[in-house]
Design a protein around this motif. Sequence first.
Motif, PDB file in Angstrom:
ATOM      1  N   LEU A   3       0.708  -1.356   0.050  1.00  0.00           N
ATOM      2  CA  LEU A   3      -0.103   0.011   0.033  1.00  0.00           C
ATOM      3  C   LEU A   3       0.981   1.159  -0.182  1.00  0.00           C
ATOM      4  O   LEU A   3       0.580   2.101  -0.775  1.00  0.00           O
ATOM      5  CB  LEU A   3      -1.145  -0.030   1.290  1.00  0.00           C
ATOM      6  CG  LEU A   3      -1.690   1.127   1.398  1.00  0.00           C
ATOM      7  CD1 LEU A   3      -2.917   1.069   0.206  1.00  0.00           C
ATOM      8  CD2 LEU A   3      -2.630   1.015   2.738  1.00  0.00           C
ATOM      9  N   THR A   4       1.903   1.227   0.799  1.00  0.00           N
ATOM     10  CA  THR A   4       2.765   2.560   0.977  1.00  0.00           C
ATOM     11  C   THR A   4       3.486   2.884  -0.390  1.00  0.00           C
ATOM     12  O   THR A   4       3.928   3.911  -0.670  1.00  0.00           O
ATOM     13  CB  THR A   4       3.688   2.623   2.289  1.00  0.00           C
ATOM     14  OG1 THR A   4       4.360   1.226   1.932  1.00  0.00           O
ATOM     15  CG2 THR A   4       2.739   2.411   3.622  1.00  0.00           C
ATOM     16  N   SER A   6       2.512   2.070  -3.548  1.00  0.00           N
ATOM     17  CA  SER A   6       1.566   2.339  -4.610  1.00  0.00           C
ATOM     18  C   SER A   6       0.807   3.634  -4.368  1.00  0.00           C
ATOM     19  O   SER A   6       0.216   4.027  -5.473  1.00  0.00           O
ATOM     20  CB  SER A   6       0.312   1.054  -4.574  1.00  0.00           C
ATOM     21  OG  SER A   6      -0.522   1.164  -3.630  1.00  0.00           O
ATOM     22  N   ARG A   7       0.885   4.342  -3.195  1.00  0.00           N
ATOM     23  CA  ARG A   7       0.231   5.542  -3.218  1.00  0.00           C
ATOM     24  C   ARG A   7       0.917   6.538  -2.393  1.00  0.00           C
ATOM     25  O   ARG A   7       1.849   6.021  -1.500  1.00  0.00           O
ATOM     26  CB  ARG A   7      -1.037   5.224  -2.430  1.00  0.00           C
ATOM     27  CG  ARG A   7      -1.245   5.092  -0.822  1.00  0.00           C
ATOM     28  CD  ARG A   7      -2.410   5.169  -0.277  1.00  0.00           C
ATOM     29  NE  ARG A   7      -2.484   4.733   1.133  1.00  0.00           N
ATOM     30  CZ  ARG A   7      -2.030   5.402   2.052  1.00  0.00           C
ATOM     31  NH1 ARG A   7      -1.844   6.724   1.775  1.00  0.00           N
ATOM     32  NH2 ARG A   7      -2.054   4.835   3.279  1.00  0.00           N
ATOM     33  N   LEU A   8       0.876   7.881  -2.506  1.00  0.00           N
ATOM     34  CA  LEU A   8       1.403   8.797  -1.737  1.00  0.00           C
ATOM     35  C   LEU A   8       0.750   8.846  -0.276  1.00  0.00           C
ATOM     36  O   LEU A   8      -0.373   8.983  -0.150  1.00  0.00           O
ATOM     37  CB  LEU A   8       1.387  10.082  -2.431  1.00  0.00           C
ATOM     38  CG  LEU A   8       1.990  11.245  -1.888  1.00  0.00           C
ATOM     39  CD1 LEU A   8       3.647  11.233  -1.867  1.00  0.00           C
ATOM     40  CD2 LEU A   8       1.508  12.528  -2.494  1.00  0.00           C
ATOM     41  N   ASN A  10       0.016  10.494   3.489  1.00  0.00           N
ATOM     42  CA  ASN A  10      -0.021  11.806   3.636  1.00  0.00           C
ATOM     43  C   ASN A  10       1.212  11.918   4.840  1.00  0.00           C
ATOM     44  O   ASN A  10       2.091  11.035   5.323  1.00  0.00           O
ATOM     45  CB  ASN A  10      -1.400  11.877   4.676  1.00  0.00           C
ATOM     46  CG  ASN A  10      -1.481  10.921   5.817  1.00  0.00           C
ATOM     47  OD1 ASN A  10      -0.685  10.933   6.605  1.00  0.00           O
ATOM     48  ND2 ASN A  10      -2.777  10.423   5.826  1.00  0.00           N
ATOM     49  N   THR A 202       6.349  12.054  -4.296  1.00  0.00           N
ATOM     50  CA  THR A 202       5.695  10.958  -4.920  1.00  0.00           C
ATOM     51  C   THR A 202       5.797   9.760  -4.296  1.00  0.00           C
ATOM     52  O   THR A 202       6.918   9.614  -3.009  1.00  0.00           O
ATOM     53  CB  THR A 202       6.645  10.806  -6.261  1.00  0.00           C
ATOM     54  OG1 THR A 202       7.805  10.311  -6.098  1.00  0.00           O
ATOM     55  CG2 THR A 202       6.653  11.967  -7.237  1.00  0.00           C
ATOM     56  N   PRO A 203       5.138   8.689  -4.489  1.00  0.00           N
ATOM     57  CA  PRO A 203       5.422   7.440  -3.629  1.00  0.00           C
ATOM     58  C   PRO A 203       6.950   6.737  -3.557  1.00  0.00           C
ATOM     59  O   PRO A 203       7.234   6.431  -2.604  1.00  0.00           O
ATOM     60  CB  PRO A 203       4.377   6.484  -4.242  1.00  0.00           C
ATOM     61  CG  PRO A 203       3.372   7.491  -4.797  1.00  0.00           C
ATOM     62  CD  PRO A 203       4.072   8.552  -5.217  1.00  0.00           C
TER      63      PRO A 203
END
Length: 235
Positions: A3-4, A6-8, A10, A202-203
């Motif tokens: 998960l971390t 594949s996405r940015l 917060n 970016t991720p």
Amino acid sequence: MTLTQSRLMNKEEFRHALEQAIEGNAVAKAPFTTMWANGELKKEHFARWVEQHYAYVGPFAEYLAYIYANCPHEDARDFLLQNMWEEELGGDRHTDLLIRFGEACGTTRERVESMKDLLPETIGLQSWCYRMAFKENFLFATAALVVGLESQVPAIYRRQTPTLREKYGFTDEEVEFFDLHIVSDEIHGERGYQIVLEYARTPEDQQRCIQIVEEATKMRRMYLAGISREFLLEK
């Protein structure tokens, strides 16, 4: 892909991930740090530590200068310049304070500054710092040197410094190096976190920062393990 990855994340998630990257190899928990805090070392051990530590922290302003030269953001450049100024010009030079402590432990300025008897692990840490500062993007270099290394210092020295006064009888002047860095590196570390949180956009950048912070903690643990092996273990 996790998960971390594949996405940015917060900023709260990202900061937690950076802190966790340090936690697993935090130097504040290292055996050498614990022995120091428990009063199990001798002054001669501190002298040998100073001789190794000078090679790592002595060029710190140089590391920062390389990052400064490659940094495009005014706010980050201002922080790096201030950090360099504090290291070299803001009162006593930090390395002079370190040498003062070393002299109180039985070594000499000449021996410390000569850097003739560096351990391979010390050379490795110093070389890694130069490589990060000179070769890496300013973001990753800041993650390495300020978040991964500098931000750990207050937790380490808060464990060690009371023992220096209470068990070994060092004066305030002799341990000023530690008192100063408990305060200054807490400020520097937090500012480093803010820069990394702001500019890792970016991720991929976030993951690279986490990876480098973890690498930094492993490098410093390796360096301390070398000191323990060389100076504490029975020959």
